[in-house]
Design an enzyme around this catalytic site. Structure first.
Site, PDB file in Angstrom:
ATOM      1  N   GLY A  46       0.753  -1.258   0.000  1.00  0.00           N
ATOM      2  CA  GLY A  46       0.000   0.000   0.000  1.00  0.00           C
ATOM      3  C   GLY A  46       0.777   1.300   0.000  1.00  0.00           C
ATOM      4  O   GLY A  46       0.227   2.335   0.362  1.00  0.00           O
ATOM      5  N   SER A 100       4.216  -6.569   0.780  1.00  0.00           N
ATOM      6  CA  SER A 100       3.055  -6.716  -0.096  1.00  0.00           C
ATOM      7  C   SER A 100       2.200  -7.901   0.351  1.00  0.00           C
ATOM      8  O   SER A 100       2.727  -8.955   0.717  1.00  0.00           O
ATOM      9  CB  SER A 100       3.549  -6.953  -1.527  1.00  0.00           C
ATOM     10  OG  SER A 100       2.543  -7.591  -2.272  1.00  0.00           O
ATOM     11  N   SER A 101       0.880  -7.724   0.308  1.00  0.00           N
ATOM     12  CA  SER A 101      -0.020  -8.811   0.711  1.00  0.00           C
ATOM     13  C   SER A 101       0.098 -10.017  -0.219  1.00  0.00           C
ATOM     14  O   SER A 101      -0.319 -11.117   0.119  1.00  0.00           O
ATOM     15  CB  SER A 101      -1.465  -8.312   0.739  1.00  0.00           C
ATOM     16  OG  SER A 101      -1.807  -7.775  -0.522  1.00  0.00           O
ATOM     17  N   GLU A 102       0.699  -9.801  -1.411  1.00  0.00           N
ATOM     18  CA  GLU A 102       0.835 -10.907  -2.369  1.00  0.00           C
ATOM     19  C   GLU A 102       2.195 -11.608  -2.260  1.00  0.00           C
ATOM     20  O   GLU A 102       2.659 -12.202  -3.227  1.00  0.00           O
ATOM     21  CB  GLU A 102       0.620 -10.409  -3.797  1.00  0.00           C
ATOM     22  CG  GLU A 102      -0.769  -9.900  -4.106  1.00  0.00           C
ATOM     23  CD  GLU A 102      -1.883 -10.940  -3.982  1.00  0.00           C
ATOM     24  OE1 GLU A 102      -1.619 -12.090  -3.588  1.00  0.00           O
ATOM     25  OE2 GLU A 102      -3.029 -10.572  -4.284  1.00  0.00           O
ATOM     26  N   HIS A 135       3.770  -8.372 -10.440  1.00  0.00           N
ATOM     27  CA  HIS A 135       2.320  -8.571 -10.412  1.00  0.00           C
ATOM     28  C   HIS A 135       1.661  -7.233 -10.725  1.00  0.00           C
ATOM     29  O   HIS A 135       2.000  -6.219 -10.107  1.00  0.00           O
ATOM     30  CB  HIS A 135       1.897  -9.089  -9.031  1.00  0.00           C
ATOM     31  CG  HIS A 135       0.429  -8.963  -8.785  1.00  0.00           C
ATOM     32  ND1 HIS A 135      -0.521  -9.504  -9.620  1.00  0.00           N
ATOM     33  CD2 HIS A 135      -0.267  -8.345  -7.798  1.00  0.00           C
ATOM     34  CE1 HIS A 135      -1.728  -9.233  -9.163  1.00  0.00           C
ATOM     35  NE2 HIS A 135      -1.607  -8.511  -8.058  1.00  0.00           N
ATOM     36  N   HIS A 163      -2.143  -5.058 -12.203  1.00  0.00           N
ATOM     37  CA  HIS A 163      -3.569  -5.060 -12.547  1.00  0.00           C
ATOM     38  C   HIS A 163      -3.720  -4.339 -13.889  1.00  0.00           C
ATOM     39  O   HIS A 163      -4.600  -3.503 -14.047  1.00  0.00           O
ATOM     40  CB  HIS A 163      -4.386  -4.316 -11.479  1.00  0.00           C
ATOM     41  CG  HIS A 163      -4.370  -4.971 -10.138  1.00  0.00           C
ATOM     42  ND1 HIS A 163      -4.980  -4.425  -9.041  1.00  0.00           N
ATOM     43  CD2 HIS A 163      -3.838  -6.143  -9.720  1.00  0.00           C
ATOM     44  CE1 HIS A 163      -4.802  -5.216  -7.987  1.00  0.00           C
ATOM     45  NE2 HIS A 163      -4.102  -6.275  -8.372  1.00  0.00           N
ATOM     46  N   TYR A 188       2.378 -12.851 -32.057  1.00  0.00           N
ATOM     47  CA  TYR A 188       3.488 -13.770 -31.744  1.00  0.00           C
ATOM     48  C   TYR A 188       4.277 -13.420 -30.499  1.00  0.00           C
ATOM     49  O   TYR A 188       4.957 -14.284 -29.929  1.00  0.00           O
ATOM     50  CB  TYR A 188       4.427 -13.889 -32.953  1.00  0.00           C
ATOM     51  CG  TYR A 188       5.286 -12.675 -33.198  1.00  0.00           C
ATOM     52  CD1 TYR A 188       4.843 -11.637 -34.028  1.00  0.00           C
ATOM     53  CD2 TYR A 188       6.530 -12.552 -32.618  1.00  0.00           C
ATOM     54  CE1 TYR A 188       5.617 -10.523 -34.245  1.00  0.00           C
ATOM     55  CE2 TYR A 188       7.320 -11.441 -32.830  1.00  0.00           C
ATOM     56  CZ  TYR A 188       6.861 -10.421 -33.644  1.00  0.00           C
ATOM     57  OH  TYR A 188       7.638  -9.317 -33.857  1.00  0.00           O
ATOM     58  N   HIS A 231      -8.731 -10.376 -11.464  1.00  0.00           N
ATOM     59  CA  HIS A 231      -7.715  -9.738 -10.627  1.00  0.00           C
ATOM     60  C   HIS A 231      -6.588  -9.098 -11.447  1.00  0.00           C
ATOM     61  O   HIS A 231      -6.435  -7.893 -11.413  1.00  0.00           O
ATOM     62  CB  HIS A 231      -7.166 -10.795  -9.643  1.00  0.00           C
ATOM     63  CG  HIS A 231      -6.164 -10.284  -8.673  1.00  0.00           C
ATOM     64  ND1 HIS A 231      -5.864 -10.941  -7.497  1.00  0.00           N
ATOM     65  CD2 HIS A 231      -5.350  -9.188  -8.709  1.00  0.00           C
ATOM     66  CE1 HIS A 231      -4.948 -10.259  -6.840  1.00  0.00           C
ATOM     67  NE2 HIS A 231      -4.615  -9.205  -7.548  1.00  0.00           N
ATOM     68  N   TYR A 279      17.178 -13.792 -30.585  1.00  0.00           N
ATOM     69  CA  TYR A 279      16.756 -12.460 -31.010  1.00  0.00           C
ATOM     70  C   TYR A 279      17.615 -11.363 -30.380  1.00  0.00           C
ATOM     71  O   TYR A 279      18.053 -11.489 -29.242  1.00  0.00           O
ATOM     72  CB  TYR A 279      15.291 -12.224 -30.622  1.00  0.00           C
ATOM     73  CG  TYR A 279      14.803 -10.844 -30.956  1.00  0.00           C
ATOM     74  CD1 TYR A 279      14.322 -10.538 -32.227  1.00  0.00           C
ATOM     75  CD2 TYR A 279      14.868  -9.827 -30.017  1.00  0.00           C
ATOM     76  CE1 TYR A 279      13.896  -9.265 -32.538  1.00  0.00           C
ATOM     77  CE2 TYR A 279      14.449  -8.539 -30.318  1.00  0.00           C
ATOM     78  CZ  TYR A 279      13.967  -8.269 -31.586  1.00  0.00           C
ATOM     79  OH  TYR A 279      13.562  -6.999 -31.887  1.00  0.00           O
TER      80      TYR A 279
END
Ligand SMILES: [Zn+2]
Length: 226
Positions: free
Chosen positions: A46, A74-76, A95, A97, A116, A158, A211
């Protein structure tokens, strides 16, 4: 400061993530993993990315313990942990959104090879993990169930999670996957998008290996090209 270089890089990429529009407000989080110590540095919960300083980044192990830092992580963090546990080559995870990935995730659909550059994820189709409440181990487990060989997973209703051998590559993949999601959405608005065959995607993924410019000694390729 423990993992100082990594904490500086996370703060820098947080600002990049916000200014590029990949994540809005305080959503989204970033981590870097050091396999030697088994620690990951992860963005705090947050906090505005533009005011996040390297000392705000939290260092954790992969067993939910905070090793260094004064902020709440982070909560994740469980989601990031699962990426490192399932991808031995992963050194960073992102991560977001981001708008179009989240749009497709709200349909609980995978991302298809409508363009591609999806090959950067290492698979011809990016799976969508079943919905679970944010910040729960159930969400992390749902990602684990579908990740397979992919370096990116949509999270139903999410967002998106990606990983890579460097933060630059994990971030670059999040940018490219967002582009594919936008193309899938735009093409679906006009008709049925043509999806590239698995055989063609095998050719693309093989070509990606060579590449770009050959790396000079000590130079990091950022993997945002194609
Ligand atoms: Zn989220």
């Amino acid at each position: 400061m423990l993992m100082e270089k990594e904490r500086i890089e996370i703060a820098e990429y947080g600002r990049k993530m916000s200014s590029s529009g990949l994540s809005k407000g305080t959503s989204g989080n970033i981590s870097i993993y050091d396999p030697e110590t088994g620690y990951m540095a992860i963005s705090p919960s947050g906090l505005d990315y533009f005011s996040t300083q390297p000392e705000d980044i939290v260092v954790m192990d992969l067993k939910n313990n905070i090793i260094d830092g004064t902020r709440k992580p982070s909560s994740e963090h469980g989601l990031h942990t699962v990426m490192y546990q399932n991808k031995p080559e992963a050194r960073a995870a992102v991560h977001t959104h981001s708008t179009f990935c989240t749009t497709i995730s709200c349909l609980n659909m995978p991302l298809r090879a409508v363009h591609y550059v999806i090959g950067g994820a290492g698979v011809p189709e990016v799976p969508c993990a079943e919905y679970a409440t944010f910040g729960t181990m159930e969400l992390a487990e749902n990602v684990e169930k579908v990740i397979g060989k992919s370096k990116a997973v949509l999270l139903a209703n999410h967002g998106l999670v990606t990983c890579g051998p460097t933060l630059a590559k994990a971030f670059g993949l999040a940018v490219n996957v967002e582009f594919v999601a936008e193309m899938q959405w735009r093409a679906s608005c006009m008709g049925n998008p043509v999806v590239l065959s698995n055989a063609e995607m095998d050719v693309v993924m093989e070509s990606f290996k060579s590449y770009g410019q050959p790396s000079k000694a000590g130079e990091k390729k950022d993997g945002t090209g194609y």
